[in-house]
Design a protein around this motif. Structure first.
Motif, short mmCIF file in Angstrom:
data_model
loop_
_atom_site.label_atom_id
_atom_site.label_comp_id
_atom_site.label_asym_id
_atom_site.label_seq_id
_atom_site.Cartn_x
_atom_site.Cartn_y
_atom_site.Cartn_z
N ALA A 125 18.92 56.29 47.25
CA ALA A 125 18.70 55.59 45.98
C ALA A 125 19.55 54.34 45.89
CB ALA A 125 19.03 56.53 44.82
N ALA A 126 19.07 53.38 45.11
CA ALA A 126 19.90 52.23 44.79
C ALA A 126 21.14 52.72 44.04
CB ALA A 126 19.11 51.24 43.93
N LEU A 127 22.21 51.94 44.10
CA LEU A 127 23.49 52.33 43.52
C LEU A 127 23.88 51.35 42.43
CD1 LEU A 127 26.06 54.27 44.11
CD2 LEU A 127 27.03 52.20 45.10
N ASP A 128 24.18 51.88 41.24
CA ASP A 128 24.78 51.06 40.18
C ASP A 128 26.28 51.01 40.44
OD1 ASP A 128 22.50 50.46 38.56
OD2 ASP A 128 22.56 52.48 37.72
N LEU A 129 26.82 49.80 40.54
CA LEU A 129 28.25 49.59 40.80
C LEU A 129 28.79 48.68 39.71
CD1 LEU A 129 30.78 49.77 42.67
CD2 LEU A 129 29.82 47.83 43.93
N TRP A 130 29.82 49.15 39.02
CA TRP A 130 30.45 48.37 37.96
C TRP A 130 31.88 48.04 38.34
CZ3 TRP A 130 27.64 52.80 36.91
CH2 TRP A 130 26.48 52.62 36.17
N THR A 131 32.32 46.85 37.93
CA THR A 131 33.73 46.49 38.01
C THR A 131 34.17 46.05 36.62
OG1 THR A 131 33.24 44.20 38.69
CG2 THR A 131 33.66 45.83 40.45
N TRP A 132 35.41 46.33 36.32
CA TRP A 132 35.97 45.98 35.02
C TRP A 132 37.36 45.44 35.22
CZ3 TRP A 132 39.69 48.73 31.77
CH2 TRP A 132 39.75 48.24 30.47
N ASP A 133 37.62 44.28 34.64
CA ASP A 133 38.93 43.64 34.71
C ASP A 133 39.68 43.98 33.44
OD1 ASP A 133 41.12 41.93 34.75
OD2 ASP A 133 40.00 40.30 35.68
N ALA A 134 40.68 44.84 33.54
CA ALA A 134 41.43 45.28 32.36
C ALA A 134 42.20 44.13 31.72
CB ALA A 134 42.40 46.41 32.73
N ALA A 135 42.53 43.09 32.49
CA ALA A 135 43.30 41.97 31.95
C ALA A 135 42.50 41.16 30.93
CB ALA A 135 43.78 41.06 33.08
N HIS B 124 31.35 43.68 35.02
CA HIS B 124 30.34 43.12 35.93
C HIS B 124 29.57 44.30 36.53
CE1 HIS B 124 28.57 40.30 38.76
NE2 HIS B 124 28.73 41.23 39.68
N SER B 125 28.27 44.12 36.71
CA SER B 125 27.48 45.18 37.34
C SER B 125 26.64 44.60 38.46
CB SER B 125 26.60 45.89 36.33
OG SER B 125 25.62 45.01 35.83
N GLU B 126 26.44 45.40 39.47
CA GLU B 126 25.59 45.08 40.62
C GLU B 126 24.73 46.30 40.91
OE1 GLU B 126 25.23 42.37 42.60
OE2 GLU B 126 26.73 41.23 41.48
N VAL B 127 23.58 46.06 41.50
CA VAL B 127 22.74 47.16 41.99
C VAL B 127 22.62 46.96 43.49
CG1 VAL B 127 20.52 48.34 41.86
CG2 VAL B 127 21.48 47.26 39.80
N LEU B 128 23.14 47.93 44.24
CA LEU B 128 23.08 47.86 45.70
C LEU B 128 21.89 48.65 46.20
CD1 LEU B 128 26.81 48.40 46.73
CD2 LEU B 128 25.62 46.28 46.20
N GLY B 129 21.21 48.10 47.18
CA GLY B 129 20.05 48.75 47.78
C GLY B 129 19.47 47.83 48.82
N PRO B 130 18.32 48.18 49.36
CA PRO B 130 17.66 47.30 50.32
C PRO B 130 17.40 45.93 49.68
CG PRO B 130 16.59 49.44 50.27
CD PRO B 130 17.55 49.40 49.12
#
Length: 169
Positions: free
Chosen positions: A79-89, A94-100
């Protein structure tokens, strides 16, 4: 509610010799370079690069965590992957969807050192799992890894600003 592992998930866990990961899912380190580097932030010497396989079943997620080195996520299968990053500062999410490669997914994303990150397989995907490779440089060391404390200030702020992502804490 835990899902029943798919036959392919069971095969990957066995064939790749994966073990449970503290942040959720399954993993195995597959490479640790012999070469050492000195991080610029005062940490002791680290391997120049490490690499793992990381598998999440449909009902699993990678809990919010932080790594003090850059981490490259590469989608391998499932499956595609939902990947989030968060800058606490500054509170930026930010979100990305990884997959083919497609109009909505790319197979690779870099999470900068020090950002909080969390991931989960795209809900409802028939594959029932996501397999990725994660490379860290300077190389991964558990002393450079922290999981978000459910009662901590970061968790309270993240949950207030992005309640839909609070279940990943």
């Amino acid at each position: 509610m835990p899902s029943t592992p798919t036959p392919r998930t069971r095969q990957l866990i066995e064939q790749l010799q994966l073990q449970p990961h503290p942040e959720g899912g399954w993993y195995r380190e597959v490479f640790r370079s012999a070469g050492q580097v000195m991080p610029q932030d005062g940490r002791p010497a680290r391997s120049a690069l490490t690499s793992i396989y990381f598998l999440l079943e449909a009902a699993q997620h990678s809990r919010w965590h932080c790594v003090l080195s850059d981490e490259v996520w590469v989608h391998l299968e499932g499956a595609a992957l939902d990947l989030w990053t968060w800058d606490a500062a500054d509170g930026r999410l930010h979100s990305e969807v990884l997959g083919p490669v497609s109009t909505v997914t790319l197979p690779q994303h870099v999470v900068a050192a020090g950002l909080w990150q969390a991931a989960r397989p795209k809900p409802g995907d028939a594959a029932g799992f996501t397999l990725v490779a994660c490379m860290v440089g300077p190389g991964f060391d558990f002393s450079d890894f922290s999981m978000m404390s459910p009662g901590g200030s970061e968790a309270r702020r993240l949950a207030a600003d992005h309640p839909q992502l609070a279940p990943l804490i």
